[in-house]
Design a protein around this motif. Structure first.
Motif, PDB file in Angstrom:
ATOM      1  N   HIS A   1       0.838  -1.213   0.000  1.00 18.90           N
ATOM      2  CA  HIS A   1       0.000   0.000   0.000  1.00 18.90           C
ATOM      3  C   HIS A   1       0.872   1.263   0.000  1.00 18.90           C
ATOM      4  CE1 HIS A   1      -3.619   2.404   1.274  1.00 18.90           C
ATOM      5  NE2 HIS A   1      -2.678   3.167   1.798  1.00 18.90           N
TER       6      HIS A   1
ATOM      7  N   HIS B   1       1.758   4.736  -2.725  1.00 20.30           N
ATOM      8  CA  HIS B   1       1.864   6.182  -2.483  1.00 20.30           C
ATOM      9  C   HIS B   1       3.251   6.674  -2.931  1.00 20.30           C
ATOM     10  CE1 HIS B   1      -1.854   6.858  -0.301  1.00 20.30           C
ATOM     11  NE2 HIS B   1      -1.562   5.983   0.643  1.00 20.30           N
TER      12      HIS B   1
ATOM     13  N   GLU C   1      -4.870   7.909  -2.664  1.00 22.65           N
ATOM     14  CA  GLU C   1      -5.314   6.612  -2.162  1.00 22.65           C
ATOM     15  C   GLU C   1      -5.603   5.647  -3.314  1.00 22.65           C
ATOM     16  OE1 GLU C   1      -5.375   4.754   1.449  1.00 22.65           O
ATOM     17  OE2 GLU C   1      -4.778   6.792   0.941  1.00 22.65           O
TER      18      GLU C   1
ATOM     19  N   SER D   1      -2.312   3.811  -3.865  1.00 20.36           N
ATOM     20  CA  SER D   1      -1.950   2.824  -2.846  1.00 20.36           C
ATOM     21  C   SER D   1      -2.916   1.639  -2.877  1.00 20.36           C
ATOM     22  CB  SER D   1      -1.945   3.476  -1.469  1.00 20.36           C
ATOM     23  OG  SER D   1      -3.165   4.140  -1.235  1.00 20.36           O
TER      24      SER D   1
HETATM   25 ZN    ZN Z   1      -2.934   5.262   2.058  1.00 15.05          ZN
END
Ligand code: ZN
Length: 503
Positions: free
Chosen positions: A262, A266, A292, A295
């Motif tokens: 995740h 980013h 987001e 990610s």
């Molecule tokens: Zn995040």
């Protein structure tokens, strides 16, 4: 005033912000506890310098001058100016004393939140949350441009151009879709085996695996690093320094494995922003939701892909020294994708997660648009969990006290998580028209996937609004159907439900 002078001032502000970023990263990873008061002063001082500059005479003059003479700016200069002007106007609209008083209340609220958690009792923090809400209600008219409702203004702080009207529609479709998938699973699903997920996997074994995976996904360790922390995050100083962190649990390897995947998403975003935006406020993500999306694309879309795990499972077995030799790939994959209602948002699986967000959205909207009394909050929270997820928190710690956001004044933030998830599913749908995703994920070279993402999203930094990016990347505005269809394909496979028996 000329563009060069303006961009030099902007660069100095960015240099201060990069320094603040490094101090923040250090505070969250390696700083000795005893240093915190010294650090607080350093951060306060540099913050003050950055704030003074960003509202100071050079910027004031630039805002006035280039508003009159926009044609004297280069294309990049004009993009930067637009962002700086918006920011300046926002910062200028509220008296500094009121802003200071608000920040002091945020500190109180954080302390009250910690105390309320200890006592598992929301009423401990109720008054300070009430004061934060009063502050926001005072600020909203200053921030408001053409937004229809007070809560629209708050949404816009995190996701530009997002409206209550649009979210109501997206979330209601999403909720219906998820509830129908959950119903099908409850009626005819065959639950996967999951006992092996709690086998002891050492930090070193997990790290060996996930570092290799993050590299393959496109995270460049020459422009980043991975450190330990309590609450994982990615922090970027510049495109050549986007750092990720994680928290290891040796009895639950999925936490750090998916956590690093995740955060790497980013980081990859930040590492691939066009260098022409260096030293400007455009050298970052377009919005919370778009960040987001990157990610979650990594964590959920790739992380739920069977071809991806078919390729990675042997590496996982090797890195864990044979601990999973008795588990076959299919069983392993399905175990990863178990879904189960839970009370805690950050522990939720990828099917139920959006329901946690929708609950928070509905409550925030009631607070700001309908004046909901805070006394009713814990009960409304519990009722909604019971209605949507079929479970009820036994105390406030399992319920309304679980998130840090409200005590930080971050009302309007939660929807970004679900927006990011919907963006990710729609990007996946568009990507599949141009790239043979499953074949790529079975191969040694994942670059066609992250190059597509760089081309469509990363390189633009914050120079485009979320809607504009998604429309250009996928050919249409955001829809909820791609996420619902995607969830169906993953969970019906894992729970062995055939589509025919559904329709
Ligand atoms: Zn995040």
């Amino acid at each position: 005033m000329d563009e060069k002078l303006f961009l030099e001032e902007i660069k100095e502000i960015d240099l201060l912000n990069q320094s603040l970023g490094l101090l923040e990263w250090d505070a969250q990873t390696g700083m000795p506890d005893a240093s915190s008061s010294f650090r607080g002063e350093t951060v306060g001082y540099i913050n003050k310098l950055a704030f003074e500059k960003s509202t100071g005479p050079v910027i004031q003059e630039a805002v006035a001058y280039f508003t009159e003479h926009p044609d004297e700016l280069s294309q990049t200069g004009a993009e930067v100016f637009k962002e700086v002007k918006e920011d300046y106007e926002r910062n200028h609209s509220i008296a500094p004393e009121r802003m200071q008083a608000y920040h002091a209340e945020v500190s109180n609220a954080h302390a009250a939140w910690l105390k309320a958690r200890e006592e598992k009792d929301f009423s401990v923090m109720k008054d300070t949350i009430g004061r934060l809400i009063d502050f926001l209600n005072e600020f909203i008219p200053h921030w408001q441009k053409d937004e229809k409702t007070p809560y629209d203004v708050l949404l816009n702080q995190y996701e530009p151009e997002l409206t209550v009207e649009r979210l109501d529609q997206l979330f209601s479709e999403l909720k219906t879709g998820i509830l129908s998938i959950r119903k099908a699973i409850a009626e005819k699903g065959m639950a996967p085996r999951t006992d092996f997920l709690s086998r002891h996997v050492s930090k070193e074994q997990q790290k060996r695996f996930v570092v290799e995976v993050a590299k393959q996904l496109g995270y460049d360790f020459a422009k980043g690093r991975l450190d330990d922390t309590v609450h994982p995050f990615m922090l970027d100083l510049n495109r050549n320094d986007a750092r990720i962190t994680t928290c290891w649990d040796e009895m639950n390897f999925t936490m750090a494995v998916f956590g690093v995947i995740h955060e790497a998403g980013h980081g990859i975003y930040e590492q691939n922003i066009d260098p022409k935006y260096d030293y400007t406020p455009l050298s970052t993500g377009a919005s919370m939701g778009i960040h987001e999306s990157q990610s979650l694309f990594n964590e959920i879309i790739i992380g739920s892909n069977k071809s991806f795990w078919e390729k990675q499972f042997p590496l996982f077995q090797k890195c864990t020294d044979g601990l999973f030799d008795d588990i076959d790939f299919e069983m392993f994959y399905k175990g990863l994708k178990e879904t189960k209602a839970s009370l805690i948002r950050i522990e939720a699986d990828s099917l139920t997660y959006p329901l946690h967000i929708i609950i928070r959205y509905e409550i925030e909207k009631m607070i700001f648009n309908e004046g909901l009394s805070l006394d009713e909050l814990p009960t409304i929270w519990a009722d909604k969990y019971e209605e949507y997820l079929g479970i009820r928190p036994e105390n406030d710690l399992e319920g309304i006290l679980q998130d840090v956001h409200w005590s930080g004044g971050s009302f309007g933030y939660f929807p970004s998580y679900a927006m990011g998830y919907m963006y990710a599913a729609q990007l996946n749908h568009a990507l599949r028209k141009e790239v043979a995703v499953d074949e790529v994920l079975l191969s040694e070279d994942y670059s066609p996937i992250y190059h597509w993402m760089t081309e469509k999203i990363h390189r633009f930094g914050a120079s485009k609004k979320p809607n504009e990016l998604i429309l250009a990347a996928t050919g249409e505005e955001l829809k909820s159907t791609y996420l619902v269809e995607y969830m169906k394909s993953v969970y019906f496979d894992v729970y062995r439900i055939s589509e025919q028996s559904q329709s």
